[in-house]
Motif scaffolding. Structure first.
Motif, PDB file in Angstrom:
ATOM      1  N   GLU A  47       0.905  -1.267  -0.135  1.00 57.79           N
ATOM      2  CA  GLU A  47       0.012   0.096  -0.019  1.00 57.79           C
ATOM      3  C   GLU A  47       0.943   1.316   0.083  1.00 57.79           C
ATOM      4  O   GLU A  47       0.253   2.130  -0.582  1.00 57.79           O
ATOM      5  N   GLY A  48       1.831   1.144   0.669  1.00 53.39           N
ATOM      6  CA  GLY A  48       2.868   2.135   0.763  1.00 53.39           C
ATOM      7  C   GLY A  48       3.874   2.284   1.853  1.00 53.39           C
ATOM      8  O   GLY A  48       3.829   1.368   2.680  1.00 53.39           O
ATOM      9  N   TYR A  49       5.034   3.060   1.914  1.00 58.16           N
ATOM     10  CA  TYR A  49       5.991   2.917   2.946  1.00 58.16           C
ATOM     11  C   TYR A  49       6.646   4.178   3.021  1.00 58.16           C
ATOM     12  O   TYR A  49       6.693   4.858   2.214  1.00 58.16           O
ATOM     13  N   SER A  71      23.550   0.715  -2.767  1.00 54.45           N
ATOM     14  CA  SER A  71      22.963  -0.235  -2.935  1.00 54.45           C
ATOM     15  C   SER A  71      22.261  -0.892  -1.731  1.00 54.45           C
ATOM     16  O   SER A  71      21.390  -1.677  -1.536  1.00 54.45           O
ATOM     17  N   GLU A  72      22.808  -0.151  -0.429  1.00 52.76           N
ATOM     18  CA  GLU A  72      22.110  -0.859   0.956  1.00 52.76           C
ATOM     19  C   GLU A  72      20.620  -0.585   0.853  1.00 52.76           C
ATOM     20  O   GLU A  72      19.769  -0.975   1.252  1.00 52.76           O
ATOM     21  N   VAL A  73      20.241   0.842   0.468  1.00 54.53           N
ATOM     22  CA  VAL A  73      19.139   1.502   0.304  1.00 54.53           C
ATOM     23  C   VAL A  73      18.361   0.507  -0.607  1.00 54.53           C
ATOM     24  O   VAL A  73      17.113   0.274  -0.530  1.00 54.53           O
ATOM     25  N   ARG A  74      18.847   0.380  -1.780  1.00 57.37           N
ATOM     26  CA  ARG A  74      18.177  -0.373  -2.973  1.00 57.37           C
ATOM     27  C   ARG A  74      17.766  -1.908  -2.238  1.00 57.37           C
ATOM     28  O   ARG A  74      16.709  -2.312  -2.495  1.00 57.37           O
ATOM     29  N   ARG A  75      18.612  -2.344  -1.497  1.00 51.68           N
ATOM     30  CA  ARG A  75      18.148  -3.778  -1.004  1.00 51.68           C
ATOM     31  C   ARG A  75      16.975  -3.651  -0.109  1.00 51.68           C
ATOM     32  O   ARG A  75      16.356  -4.652  -0.039  1.00 51.68           O
ATOM     33  N   VAL A  76      16.926  -2.651   0.556  1.00 46.12           N
ATOM     34  CA  VAL A  76      15.848  -2.334   1.572  1.00 46.12           C
ATOM     35  C   VAL A  76      14.729  -2.174   0.838  1.00 46.12           C
ATOM     36  O   VAL A  76      13.397  -2.738   1.037  1.00 46.12           O
ATOM     37  N   VAL A  77      14.775  -1.142  -0.094  1.00 49.93           N
ATOM     38  CA  VAL A  77      13.352  -1.026  -0.984  1.00 49.93           C
ATOM     39  C   VAL A  77      13.032  -2.245  -1.791  1.00 49.93           C
ATOM     40  O   VAL A  77      11.773  -2.491  -1.761  1.00 49.93           O
ATOM     41  N   ASP A  78      14.039  -3.136  -2.140  1.00 51.74           N
ATOM     42  CA  ASP A  78      13.621  -4.174  -2.793  1.00 51.74           C
ATOM     43  C   ASP A  78      12.928  -5.081  -1.928  1.00 51.74           C
ATOM     44  O   ASP A  78      11.648  -5.998  -2.329  1.00 51.74           O
ATOM     45  N   ALA A  79      13.346  -5.435  -0.871  1.00 50.66           N
ATOM     46  CA  ALA A  79      12.714  -6.347   0.222  1.00 50.66           C
ATOM     47  C   ALA A  79      11.343  -5.730   0.400  1.00 50.66           C
ATOM     48  O   ALA A  79      10.422  -6.522   0.741  1.00 50.66           O
ATOM     49  N   VAL A  80      11.174  -4.523   0.756  1.00 58.26           N
ATOM     50  CA  VAL A  80       9.958  -3.859   1.254  1.00 58.26           C
ATOM     51  C   VAL A  80       9.012  -4.144  -0.149  1.00 58.26           C
ATOM     52  O   VAL A  80       7.835  -4.464   0.121  1.00 58.26           O
ATOM     53  N   GLU A  81       9.169  -3.991  -1.259  1.00 61.12           N
ATOM     54  CA  GLU A  81       8.319  -3.935  -2.426  1.00 61.12           C
ATOM     55  C   GLU A  81       8.132  -5.618  -2.592  1.00 61.12           C
ATOM     56  O   GLU A  81       6.971  -5.618  -3.255  1.00 61.12           O
ATOM     57  N   GLU A  82       9.112  -6.442  -2.149  1.00 58.01           N
ATOM     58  CA  GLU A  82       8.605  -7.768  -2.423  1.00 58.01           C
ATOM     59  C   GLU A  82       7.800  -8.606  -1.015  1.00 58.01           C
ATOM     60  O   GLU A  82       7.671  -9.447  -1.026  1.00 58.01           O
ATOM     61  N   GLY A  83       7.823  -7.622  -0.205  1.00 53.64           N
ATOM     62  CA  GLY A  83       7.306  -8.141   1.040  1.00 53.64           C
ATOM     63  C   GLY A  83       5.934  -8.941   1.270  1.00 53.64           C
ATOM     64  O   GLY A  83       5.917  -9.832   1.993  1.00 53.64           O
ATOM     65  N   ALA A  84       4.862  -8.300   0.524  1.00 49.35           N
ATOM     66  CA  ALA A  84       3.491  -8.935   0.465  1.00 49.35           C
ATOM     67  C   ALA A  84       3.892 -10.426   0.178  1.00 49.35           C
ATOM     68  O   ALA A  84       3.229 -11.459   0.619  1.00 49.35           O
ATOM     69  N   GLU A 175      17.382   5.092   9.261  1.00 49.20           N
ATOM     70  CA  GLU A 175      17.406   5.171  10.661  1.00 49.20           C
ATOM     71  C   GLU A 175      15.818   4.531  11.168  1.00 49.20           C
ATOM     72  O   GLU A 175      15.778   4.285  12.221  1.00 49.20           O
ATOM     73  N   GLY A 176      15.116   4.540  10.021  1.00 51.65           N
ATOM     74  CA  GLY A 176      13.800   3.705  10.507  1.00 51.65           C
ATOM     75  C   GLY A 176      12.712   3.851   9.224  1.00 51.65           C
ATOM     76  O   GLY A 176      13.181   4.173   7.976  1.00 51.65           O
ATOM     77  N   PHE A 177      11.895   2.703   9.238  1.00 54.53           N
ATOM     78  CA  PHE A 177      10.800   2.770   8.122  1.00 54.53           C
ATOM     79  C   PHE A 177       9.431   2.343   8.673  1.00 54.53           C
ATOM     80  O   PHE A 177       9.308   1.952   9.685  1.00 54.53           O
ATOM     81  N   ALA A 178       8.659   2.496   7.869  1.00 57.33           N
ATOM     82  CA  ALA A 178       7.144   1.945   8.101  1.00 57.33           C
ATOM     83  C   ALA A 178       6.397   1.547   6.768  1.00 57.33           C
ATOM     84  O   ALA A 178       6.685   2.121   5.713  1.00 57.33           O
ATOM     85  N   ILE A 179       5.959   0.252   6.829  1.00 61.01           N
ATOM     86  CA  ILE A 179       5.472  -0.201   5.489  1.00 61.01           C
ATOM     87  C   ILE A 179       4.069  -0.689   5.585  1.00 61.01           C
ATOM     88  O   ILE A 179       3.628  -1.254   6.798  1.00 61.01           O
TER      89      ILE A 179
END
Length: 189
Positions: A47-49, A71-84, A175-179
């Motif tokens: 839905e969003g993050y 690449s660290e941020v890209r890895r987190v973003v990829d994981a978030v987008e594949e999270g579902a 520093e943090g995230f919400a998904i």
């Protein structure tokens, strides 16, 4: 005229007695009763993050430039987008049992735990140890019928034990995230 009024009174009385007995039985069931059973994932989507990097909070529409440079941020973003799909891969089922236990099954593993429904019947809490470093999830019920359930799930960085994931902590500049995810399940017959 009096016989007509008597017949009308009897007809009205018959409606008062008969109509409530025609009421659908499901109307009397609470959400807990509706949840008991086995549900199969139909759809799961992001839905969003928001990700906070060096004091700046970014969302999916503004993070692309930073993700391209790190690449660290890209890895987190990829994981978030594949999270579902990571949380509930296609074919996943969840069975809510009357004894407050649940079983989640997918192609690779079975997870057992306990579940509860909030007093206002709007939140399902599931508790289980798992490989994702998340021991408790709270699903907000958006809609629930005897055939389908739509829930949202919000995960924040403090919900996850990164050491359990073998990560130790978030990448240095995050520093943090919400998904937030939306999941739809259909009841199996």
């Amino acid at each position: 005229m009096k016989p007509f009024i008597n017949k009308l009174s009897y007809l009205f009385l018959a409606f008062v007695i008969v109509l409530p007995s025609c009421k659908d039985d499901e109307d009397d069931r609470n959400r807990r009763d509706l949840l008991i059973g086995t549900w199969e994932i139909q759809t799961g989507e992001l839905e969003g993050y928001e990700i906070t990097i060096e004091g700046v909070t970014l969302n999916e529409s503004t993070i692309g430039i930073i993700a391209a440079a790190s690449s660290e941020v890209r890895r987190v973003v990829d994981a978030v987008e594949e999270g579902a799909n990571i949380l509930f891969p296609p074919g996943t089922t969840i069975s809510f049992n009357a004894d407050d236990s649940f079983v989640i099954e997918d192609e690779t593993e079975v997870t057992n735990g306990t579940w509860s429904l909030s007093d206002n019947e709007e939140t399902i809490t599931v508790q289980a140890t798992n490989d994702l470093g998340i021991d408790q999830l709270e699903f907000i019920i958006r809609s629930l019928t005897d055939q389908a359930i739509d829930v949202s799930l919000r995960i924040e960085d403090d919900d996850i034990d990164f050491e359990d994931l073998g990560e130790g902590e978030l990448p240095a500049n995050i520093e943090g995230f919400a998904i937030e995810y939306d999941f739809n399940f259909g009841k199996q017959q």
